[in-house]
Write a protein that holds these residues in place. Sequence first.
Motif, short mmCIF file in Angstrom:
data_model
loop_
_atom_site.label_atom_id
_atom_site.label_comp_id
_atom_site.label_asym_id
_atom_site.label_seq_id
_atom_site.Cartn_x
_atom_site.Cartn_y
_atom_site.Cartn_z
N THR A 143 50.03 38.61 43.42
CA THR A 143 50.08 39.69 44.42
C THR A 143 50.05 41.06 43.73
N VAL A 146 46.13 43.97 42.40
CA VAL A 146 45.66 44.66 43.61
C VAL A 146 44.13 44.63 43.73
N ARG A 150 41.99 42.99 46.79
CA ARG A 150 41.00 43.76 47.57
C ARG A 150 39.67 43.02 47.61
#
Length: 179
Positions: A143, A146, A150
């Motif tokens: 997590t 990033v 995305r």
Amino acid sequence: MSDGITLHPVSWPPAPIRTERLVLRASEARDRAAFIELLASPEVHTYLGGPRQRDELERELPGVPERWPGSFVVELDGVMIGQILLRRASQRHRPAAVGKADLGYLFLPRAWGSGYAAEACAAALDWFDGVLPGEPVVLATQTANVGSLRLAAKLGFTEVERFHAWDAEQWLGLRPPVS
Ligand SMILES: CC(C)(COP(=O)(O)OP(=O)(O)OC[C@H]1O[C@@H](n2cnc3c(N)ncnc32)[C@H](O)[C@@H]1OP(=O)(O)O)[C@@H](O)C(=O)NCCC(=O)NCCS
């Protein structure tokens, strides 16, 4: 990402896949130096458990590295910039993922931020939909990663669950079968 099994049965290697800017193809001997750069890069492996030692890679990597069904080299202007991996999630993966095709991606830092990963992964998923129609695809990533999250969202993956493994919070996403 290294404990999956390959995507049999698919015919391999496929003809090179061309996108607007890139070519996806099976690996060749001329990719070896780029594979070493990719696998030894601390930046690439920030969220992947750390890089491998360059001297060990120089010694141990086969002449034609990573040539197996579902392993695509991504090429820009004739030079490798990354790798896309599609393989079966094994028993070591989450129950919701086992047996499903699992997408992974690694690009050299100089190729980040130009949409190349998104362009290449979309093409690999199109190829997958053609050779194994009606199958879902899963994807696991930290997590904290990033950029990877995305990218997963852009590719149509949505969250199945979050879990803790390898000392970090992980995200399991699923892309439903394309009808
Ligand atoms: C995860 C990873 C592949 C993402 O690479 P990326 O280049 O950020 O991803 P994309 O191809 O989606 O590019 C997105 C960026 O390109 C930009 N971009 C520039 N030109 C673009 C274009 N023509 N088209 C689309 N996007 C473009 C986008 O605005 C976006 O930037 P932003 O993230 O700042 O918003 C890369 O960071 C990586 O290899 N990481 C190491 C390996 C890893 O962690 N893998 C995940 C586990 S499997």
